[in-house]
Motif scaffolding. Structure first.
Motif, PDB file in Angstrom:
ATOM      1  N   VAL A   1       4.894  21.872   3.235  1.00 57.02           N
ATOM      2  CA  VAL A   1       3.823  20.901   2.999  1.00 57.02           C
ATOM      3  C   VAL A   1       4.883  19.562   2.761  1.00 57.02           C
ATOM      4  O   VAL A   1       4.578  18.493   3.446  1.00 57.02           O
ATOM      5  N   ASN A   2       5.996  19.663   1.943  1.00 59.26           N
ATOM      6  CA  ASN A   2       6.643  18.504   1.815  1.00 59.26           C
ATOM      7  C   ASN A   2       7.414  17.940   3.189  1.00 59.26           C
ATOM      8  O   ASN A   2       7.272  16.572   3.150  1.00 59.26           O
ATOM      9  N   LEU A   3       7.750  18.624   4.142  1.00 62.22           N
ATOM     10  CA  LEU A   3       8.306  18.122   5.417  1.00 62.22           C
ATOM     11  C   LEU A   3       6.982  17.809   6.145  1.00 62.22           C
ATOM     12  O   LEU A   3       7.124  16.345   6.834  1.00 62.22           O
ATOM     13  N   SER A   4       5.986  18.280   6.108  1.00 60.91           N
ATOM     14  CA  SER A   4       4.550  17.691   6.887  1.00 60.91           C
ATOM     15  C   SER A   4       4.179  16.165   6.227  1.00 60.91           C
ATOM     16  O   SER A   4       3.997  15.256   7.034  1.00 60.91           O
ATOM     17  N   VAL A   5       4.355  16.338   4.871  1.00 58.24           N
ATOM     18  CA  VAL A   5       4.038  15.008   4.313  1.00 58.24           C
ATOM     19  C   VAL A   5       4.860  13.842   4.511  1.00 58.24           C
ATOM     20  O   VAL A   5       4.304  12.734   4.901  1.00 58.24           O
ATOM     21  N   TYR A   6       6.173  14.277   4.638  1.00 60.36           N
ATOM     22  CA  TYR A   6       7.220  13.285   5.079  1.00 60.36           C
ATOM     23  C   TYR A   6       6.958  12.564   6.529  1.00 60.36           C
ATOM     24  O   TYR A   6       6.769  11.370   6.914  1.00 60.36           O
ATOM     25  N   GLN A   7       6.911  13.776   7.455  1.00 56.92           N
ATOM     26  CA  GLN A   7       6.532  13.355   8.879  1.00 56.92           C
ATOM     27  C   GLN A   7       5.326  12.486   9.115  1.00 56.92           C
ATOM     28  O   GLN A   7       5.322  11.538   9.728  1.00 56.92           O
ATOM     29  N   GLN A   8       4.102  12.908   8.299  1.00 53.98           N
ATOM     30  CA  GLN A   8       2.798  12.107   8.647  1.00 53.98           C
ATOM     31  C   GLN A   8       2.890  10.724   7.990  1.00 53.98           C
ATOM     32  O   GLN A   8       2.299   9.841   8.569  1.00 53.98           O
ATOM     33  N   LEU A   9       3.440  10.655   6.784  1.00 51.80           N
ATOM     34  CA  LEU A   9       3.584   9.381   6.258  1.00 51.80           C
ATOM     35  C   LEU A   9       4.388   8.452   6.915  1.00 51.80           C
ATOM     36  O   LEU A   9       3.894   7.118   7.200  1.00 51.80           O
ATOM     37  N   LYS A  10       5.404   8.804   7.610  1.00 53.47           N
ATOM     38  CA  LYS A  10       6.337   8.154   8.514  1.00 53.47           C
ATOM     39  C   LYS A  10       5.653   7.860   9.876  1.00 53.47           C
ATOM     40  O   LYS A  10       5.531   6.706  10.110  1.00 53.47           O
ATOM     41  N   ALA A  11       4.951   8.624  10.413  1.00 54.35           N
ATOM     42  CA  ALA A  11       4.003   8.285  11.435  1.00 54.35           C
ATOM     43  C   ALA A  11       3.137   7.318  11.276  1.00 54.35           C
ATOM     44  O   ALA A  11       2.516   6.740  12.246  1.00 54.35           O
ATOM     45  N   ALA A  12       2.585   7.230   9.925  1.00 51.00           N
ATOM     46  CA  ALA A  12       1.437   6.224   9.567  1.00 51.00           C
ATOM     47  C   ALA A  12       2.035   5.063   9.182  1.00 51.00           C
ATOM     48  O   ALA A  12       0.998   4.230   8.956  1.00 51.00           O
ATOM     49  N   GLY A  13       3.251   4.782   9.232  1.00 52.66           N
ATOM     50  CA  GLY A  13       3.702   3.542   8.965  1.00 52.66           C
ATOM     51  C   GLY A  13       4.200   3.206   7.336  1.00 52.66           C
ATOM     52  O   GLY A  13       4.148   2.164   7.358  1.00 52.66           O
ATOM     53  N   ILE A  14       4.006   4.253   6.607  1.00 54.56           N
ATOM     54  CA  ILE A  14       3.938   4.281   5.232  1.00 54.56           C
ATOM     55  C   ILE A  14       5.439   4.406   4.797  1.00 54.56           C
ATOM     56  O   ILE A  14       6.064   5.428   5.141  1.00 54.56           O
ATOM     57  N   THR A  15       6.086   3.591   3.902  1.00 56.69           N
ATOM     58  CA  THR A  15       7.316   3.756   3.524  1.00 56.69           C
ATOM     59  C   THR A  15       7.673   4.482   2.649  1.00 56.69           C
ATOM     60  O   THR A  15       6.828   4.257   1.421  1.00 56.69           O
ATOM     61  N   ILE A  16       8.699   5.159   2.601  1.00 59.31           N
ATOM     62  CA  ILE A  16       9.061   6.034   1.303  1.00 59.31           C
ATOM     63  C   ILE A  16      10.329   5.294   0.828  1.00 59.31           C
ATOM     64  O   ILE A  16      11.253   5.672   1.489  1.00 59.31           O
TER      65      ILE A  16
END
Length: 274
Positions: free
Chosen positions: A245-260
């Motif tokens: 889940v953590n990996l998928s959250v990171y990938q999807q936030l990055k794809a949505a243009g949301i900065t961590i």
């Protein structure tokens, strides 16, 4: 001649005892064999009755063992009586021995007593996930002396039952709660990030819908808005689910243009006139 006479007397004594007790020995053996079959049959009948009324598996095992012990006890009493031996003195002697030994076996007895309480009150059953004194695992077996747990790593944990009774115990049944968070930039859309994370969690079939996962703003950090997420995962696949889940959250936030963002700190240097 004297030696021959003594041998004859010994042979006659052996023959007399054989004739006198042979039928008793044969009868005792028959009673013992039949008793074992009866104990097995009665304990099997108890198991079938328990399964018919959907009784808990732990209590079913306990009743099966108790039934077998009781039947075999009566069988042994019947075998002893075949030889004309009074069981009253034997019971009295065993009572005295047990009383004296009780001080030496107080710890095992406390475990057995606690195990009996667990079996009868059923604060948890086989298959539940329990946490006690920082130890967590899936209940594999509940014995009179100890409770056996297993972990995702294949480890087996043995907890003496006396350490369970009277302690604060958490029973999360088949799953464990997963708590995590991820920080996003203050410049990003928090609602979009929450929807993205919620969508990621719902895409995992292994995560149950009831109770529903919870995602929302947990706190406002110095460098980020921290989005918290809480969901349930099967105990035997807790870390596997968490990491996926953590990996998928990171990938999807990055794809949505949301900065961590990473932690930032502004340093101001003041110069003093000499």
């Amino acid at each position: 001649m004297e030696e021959l006479t003594q041998l004859e007397k010994i042979a006659e004594t052996i023959i007399d005892y054989s004739v006198q007790y042979s039928f008793q020995v044969i009868g005792a053996v028959i009673v013992l064999v039949v008793g074992f079959f009866i104990a097995r049959w009665v304990s099997g009948l108890v198991v079938r009755l328990c399964e018919k009324v959907n009784l808990d598996v732990t209590l079913t095992k306990f009743l099966r063992q108790l039934t077998r012990v009781l039947v075999l006890t009566f069988v042994l009493i019947a075998v002893i009586s075949k030889f004309g031996i009074s069981i009253a003195p034997i019971i009295a002697a065993l009572g005295a021995i047990l009383f004296g030994a009780s001080f030496a076996v107080s710890v095992p007895l406390s475990n057995y007593g606690s195990g009996l309480i667990i079996i009868l009150t059923r604060p948890f059953v086989v298959g539940n996930t329990i946490t006690i004194k920082g130890v967590s695992g899936v209940v594999e077996e509940i014995k009179l002396a100890a409770t056996l747990l297993s972990t995702e790593d294949g480890e087996e944990i043995t907890i003496p039952n006396k350490h369970i009774i009277g302690e604060v115990l958490t029973n999360s049944f088949a799953c464990r709660i997963v708590e995590g968070r991820v920080g996003i930039s203050y410049a990003d859309d928090a609602e979009k990030a929450i929807d993205t994370i919620r969508s990621v969690i719902s895409s995992f079939d292994i995560i149950p819908d009831d109770p529903a996962p919870i995602v929302g703003i947990e706190e406002y950090g110095d460098s980020s808005i921290n989005i918290g997420m809480r969901y349930w995962a099967p105990t035997k696949e807790y870390y596997k689910t968490l990491y996926a889940v953590n990996l998928s959250v990171y990938q999807q936030l990055k794809a949505a243009g949301i900065t961590i963002p990473f932690p930032q700190r502004d340093v101001h240097i003041r110069s003093q006139a000499g």
